[in-house]
Design a protein around this motif. Structure first.
Motif, PDB file in Angstrom:
ATOM      1  N   VAL A  64       0.834  -1.208   0.000  1.00  0.00           N
ATOM      2  CA  VAL A  64       0.000   0.000   0.000  1.00  0.00           C
ATOM      3  C   VAL A  64       0.867   1.256   0.000  1.00  0.00           C
ATOM      4  O   VAL A  64       0.537   2.250  -0.653  1.00  0.00           O
ATOM      5  CB  VAL A  64      -0.963  -0.008   1.211  1.00  0.00           C
ATOM      6  N   ILE A  65       1.987   1.238   0.720  1.00  0.00           N
ATOM      7  CA  ILE A  65       2.893   2.392   0.726  1.00  0.00           C
ATOM      8  C   ILE A  65       3.428   2.646  -0.684  1.00  0.00           C
ATOM      9  O   ILE A  65       3.510   3.792  -1.142  1.00  0.00           O
ATOM     10  CB  ILE A  65       4.047   2.165   1.723  1.00  0.00           C
ATOM     11  N   ALA A 107       0.769   4.217  -2.689  1.00  0.00           N
ATOM     12  CA  ALA A 107       0.591   5.618  -2.305  1.00  0.00           C
ATOM     13  C   ALA A 107       1.605   6.503  -3.034  1.00  0.00           C
ATOM     14  O   ALA A 107       1.286   7.615  -3.471  1.00  0.00           O
ATOM     15  CB  ALA A 107       0.731   5.771  -0.796  1.00  0.00           C
ATOM     16  N   PHE A 108       2.830   6.009  -3.203  1.00  0.00           N
ATOM     17  CA  PHE A 108       3.838   6.769  -3.948  1.00  0.00           C
ATOM     18  C   PHE A 108       3.476   6.842  -5.436  1.00  0.00           C
ATOM     19  O   PHE A 108       3.768   7.846  -6.114  1.00  0.00           O
ATOM     20  CB  PHE A 108       5.228   6.144  -3.763  1.00  0.00           C
ATOM     21  N   VAL A 109       2.847   5.777  -5.942  1.00  0.00           N
ATOM     22  CA  VAL A 109       2.369   5.817  -7.327  1.00  0.00           C
ATOM     23  C   VAL A 109       1.315   6.913  -7.487  1.00  0.00           C
ATOM     24  O   VAL A 109       1.315   7.669  -8.468  1.00  0.00           O
ATOM     25  CB  VAL A 109       1.783   4.446  -7.740  1.00  0.00           C
ATOM     26  N   ILE A 110       0.409   7.008  -6.501  1.00  0.00           N
ATOM     27  CA  ILE A 110      -0.605   8.059  -6.531  1.00  0.00           C
ATOM     28  C   ILE A 110       0.051   9.434  -6.521  1.00  0.00           C
ATOM     29  O   ILE A 110      -0.349  10.342  -7.273  1.00  0.00           O
ATOM     30  CB  ILE A 110      -1.562   7.912  -5.328  1.00  0.00           C
ATOM     31  N   LEU A 111       1.074   9.606  -5.678  1.00  0.00           N
ATOM     32  CA  LEU A 111       1.787  10.888  -5.627  1.00  0.00           C
ATOM     33  C   LEU A 111       2.403  11.227  -6.985  1.00  0.00           C
ATOM     34  O   LEU A 111       2.348  12.377  -7.441  1.00  0.00           O
ATOM     35  CB  LEU A 111       2.888  10.838  -4.562  1.00  0.00           C
ATOM     36  N   SER A 112       2.988  10.218  -7.631  1.00  0.00           N
ATOM     37  CA  SER A 112       3.645  10.465  -8.923  1.00  0.00           C
ATOM     38  C   SER A 112       2.651  10.872 -10.002  1.00  0.00           C
ATOM     39  O   SER A 112       3.002  11.579 -10.951  1.00  0.00           O
ATOM     40  CB  SER A 112       4.421   9.215  -9.363  1.00  0.00           C
ATOM     41  N   GLY A 147      -8.363   5.565   5.188  1.00  0.00           N
ATOM     42  CA  GLY A 147      -7.849   6.489   4.186  1.00  0.00           C
ATOM     43  C   GLY A 147      -8.848   6.682   3.054  1.00  0.00           C
ATOM     44  O   GLY A 147      -9.045   7.795   2.558  1.00  0.00           O
ATOM     45  N   ASP A 148      -9.505   5.594   2.676  1.00  0.00           N
ATOM     46  CA  ASP A 148     -10.528   5.673   1.635  1.00  0.00           C
ATOM     47  C   ASP A 148     -11.717   6.519   2.077  1.00  0.00           C
ATOM     48  O   ASP A 148     -12.267   7.303   1.301  1.00  0.00           O
ATOM     49  CB  ASP A 148     -11.010   4.271   1.261  1.00  0.00           C
ATOM     50  N   VAL A 149     -12.140   6.342   3.342  1.00  0.00           N
ATOM     51  CA  VAL A 149     -13.263   7.134   3.848  1.00  0.00           C
ATOM     52  C   VAL A 149     -12.923   8.618   3.799  1.00  0.00           C
ATOM     53  O   VAL A 149     -13.715   9.451   3.324  1.00  0.00           O
ATOM     54  CB  VAL A 149     -13.614   6.726   5.302  1.00  0.00           C
ATOM     55  N   PHE A 150     -11.722   8.971   4.279  1.00  0.00           N
ATOM     56  CA  PHE A 150     -11.304  10.378   4.251  1.00  0.00           C
ATOM     57  C   PHE A 150     -11.237  10.896   2.814  1.00  0.00           C
ATOM     58  O   PHE A 150     -11.608  12.040   2.529  1.00  0.00           O
ATOM     59  CB  PHE A 150      -9.937  10.539   4.919  1.00  0.00           C
ATOM     60  N   ILE A 191      -2.982  13.886  -3.111  1.00  0.00           N
ATOM     61  CA  ILE A 191      -1.678  13.995  -2.446  1.00  0.00           C
ATOM     62  C   ILE A 191      -1.844  13.885  -0.933  1.00  0.00           C
ATOM     63  O   ILE A 191      -1.078  13.190  -0.251  1.00  0.00           O
ATOM     64  CB  ILE A 191      -0.986  15.324  -2.827  1.00  0.00           C
ATOM     65  N   GLY A 192      -2.836  14.580  -0.397  1.00  0.00           N
ATOM     66  CA  GLY A 192      -3.067  14.540   1.045  1.00  0.00           C
ATOM     67  C   GLY A 192      -3.378  13.137   1.546  1.00  0.00           C
ATOM     68  O   GLY A 192      -2.836  12.693   2.573  1.00  0.00           O
ATOM     69  N   ILE A 193      -4.239  12.428   0.824  1.00  0.00           N
ATOM     70  CA  ILE A 193      -4.598  11.075   1.225  1.00  0.00           C
ATOM     71  C   ILE A 193      -3.402  10.130   1.102  1.00  0.00           C
ATOM     72  O   ILE A 193      -3.181   9.261   1.963  1.00  0.00           O
ATOM     73  CB  ILE A 193      -5.776  10.550   0.389  1.00  0.00           C
ATOM     74  N   ALA A 194      -2.606  10.285   0.049  1.00  0.00           N
ATOM     75  CA  ALA A 194      -1.436   9.426  -0.143  1.00  0.00           C
ATOM     76  C   ALA A 194      -0.436   9.607   1.001  1.00  0.00           C
ATOM     77  O   ALA A 194       0.114   8.636   1.525  1.00  0.00           O
ATOM     78  CB  ALA A 194      -0.762   9.741  -1.478  1.00  0.00           C
ATOM     79  N   LEU A 195      -0.227  10.848   1.428  1.00  0.00           N
ATOM     80  CA  LEU A 195       0.689  11.112   2.533  1.00  0.00           C
ATOM     81  C   LEU A 195       0.149  10.525   3.836  1.00  0.00           C
ATOM     82  O   LEU A 195       0.914  10.004   4.661  1.00  0.00           O
ATOM     83  CB  LEU A 195       0.908  12.620   2.689  1.00  0.00           C
ATOM     84  N   TRP A 196      -1.166  10.592   4.022  1.00  0.00           N
ATOM     85  CA  TRP A 196      -1.786  10.011   5.221  1.00  0.00           C
ATOM     86  C   TRP A 196      -1.571   8.500   5.248  1.00  0.00           C
ATOM     87  O   TRP A 196      -1.243   7.926   6.299  1.00  0.00           O
ATOM     88  CB  TRP A 196      -3.282  10.340   5.227  1.00  0.00           C
ATOM     89  N   LEU A 197      -1.737   7.853   4.101  1.00  0.00           N
ATOM     90  CA  LEU A 197      -1.531   6.407   4.011  1.00  0.00           C
ATOM     91  C   LEU A 197      -0.083   6.035   4.308  1.00  0.00           C
ATOM     92  O   LEU A 197       0.190   5.074   5.038  1.00  0.00           O
ATOM     93  CB  LEU A 197      -1.920   5.907   2.620  1.00  0.00           C
ATOM     94  N   ILE A 198       0.859   6.781   3.735  1.00  0.00           N
ATOM     95  CA  ILE A 198       2.281   6.493   3.947  1.00  0.00           C
ATOM     96  C   ILE A 198       2.635   6.591   5.425  1.00  0.00           C
ATOM     97  O   ILE A 198       3.337   5.728   5.976  1.00  0.00           O
ATOM     98  CB  ILE A 198       3.148   7.446   3.112  1.00  0.00           C
ATOM     99  N   PHE A 199       2.135   7.599   6.106  1.00  0.00           N
ATOM    100  CA  PHE A 199       2.437   7.798   7.523  1.00  0.00           C
ATOM    101  C   PHE A 199       1.869   6.671   8.383  1.00  0.00           C
ATOM    102  O   PHE A 199       2.584   6.046   9.181  1.00  0.00           O
ATOM    103  CB  PHE A 199       1.891   9.149   7.994  1.00  0.00           C
TER     104      PHE A 199
END
Length: 282
Positions: free
Chosen positions: A93-94, A97-102, A154-157, A184-192
């Motif tokens: 999933v991490i 999440a980086f794929v989403i950021l890219s 993360g999906d709910v948010f 971007i915000g959701i991807a960073l939340w998932l990574i953390f």
């Protein structure tokens, strides 16, 4: 002494099965909605929602394996397969999440138009599906369930953010950059959050003393037992982040009191989810 306890893994398997089929059904809706609306937030969710389904299937499979009884090859049982699933899922999933950021970051500088009305419909459906999954997982005990719970949260948010974003875009055509900003915000939340879950799961694999175990308090409790003089070679580690295994050597006054002392040690150890205890007397 070995206590067979797989109840939390059985419950986890049932929870993950339910969430898997919920996500599988929702995959079709997300893919169709993302293509129809041209929303980066929804298209990004297409990617990680497919990873949702794959990771949940893996978690469910490994959780079922973790319920097996011990064997000659796995003398402590299969509970660590649950932790293995949590590590694999968290890493997967991490990465997603980086794929989403890219995909989302370039859209900040070159925003594209989206179908706000279609986004609103998909967001409402997504919020319903994901909220049900979160409700099913919210009291899960295993790291596997927690890894999937963070992903579903993360999906709910994200769907709440997309819901709000779609309403804003209906009345403000000049804010298309908000769409990738949400991703971007959701991807960073998932990574953390998945990063924290991964860290704790790796600690279990490295046989760190369980977080809920107070070593000083345990030593004091054992030494307070009448007839015990000293504790040597004390070790404790967790099988799956919930149940633990313990070995210790105790020096006692009279070897005739072994049975009574054992029972008292078992009673104290049960407070800490210790399911397997090996005691040596000298």
């Amino acid at each position: 002494m070995r206590i067979d306890t797989h109840h939390h893994h059985k419950k986890a398997g049932e929870n993950l099965a339910f969430v898997f089929f919920m996500n599988l059904a929702f995959n079709i809706i997300v893919i169709a909605g993302g293509l129809a609306t041209n929303s980066m937030a929804i298209l990004a969710d297409c990617i990680h929602d497919m990873s949702d389904t794959i990771s949940i299937a893996l978690a469910w499979f490994l959780e079922r394996i973790s319920q097996r009884d011990s064997s000659d090859n796995y003398s402590y049982g299969y509970q660590r397969f649950s932790i293995l699933g949590a590590v694999i899922i968290s890493v997967f999933v991490i990465i997603m999440a980086f794929v989403i950021l890219s995909e989302a970051i370039p859209r900040l500088f070159a925003p594209e138009g989206v179908d706000a009305g279609g986004m609103l419909v998909v967001a409402i459906v997504g919020l319903i599906f994901k909220s049900i999954s979160v409700w099913r997982l919210h009291d899960g005990e295993t790291f596997n369930e927690k890894a999937i719970l963070f992903h579903q949260l993360g999906d709910v948010f994200e769907w709440v953010a997309i819901l709000i974003l779609s309403i804003v875009l209906m009345f403000w055509d000049g804010a298309p950059y908000l769409d990738p900003f949400v991703s971007i915000g959701i991807a960073l939340w998932l990574i953390f959050n998945l990063g924290r879950n991964l860290y704790k799961a790796v600690q279990v694999l490295l046989q760190k003393t369980p977080d809920n175990f107070d070593v000083d308090e345990f030593r004091s409790s054992i030494l307070s037992i009448d007839g015990i003089n000293e504790i040597d070679d004390f070790h404790i580690w967790s099988l799956d982040g919930i149940d633990s295994v313990m070995t210790l050597k105790v020096s006692i006054d009279d070897l005739k009191n072994q049975s009574k002392i054992k029972e008292e040690i078992y009673s104290i150890s049960n407070r800490y989810h210790v399911v397997d205890i090996t005691i040596e007397f000298d």
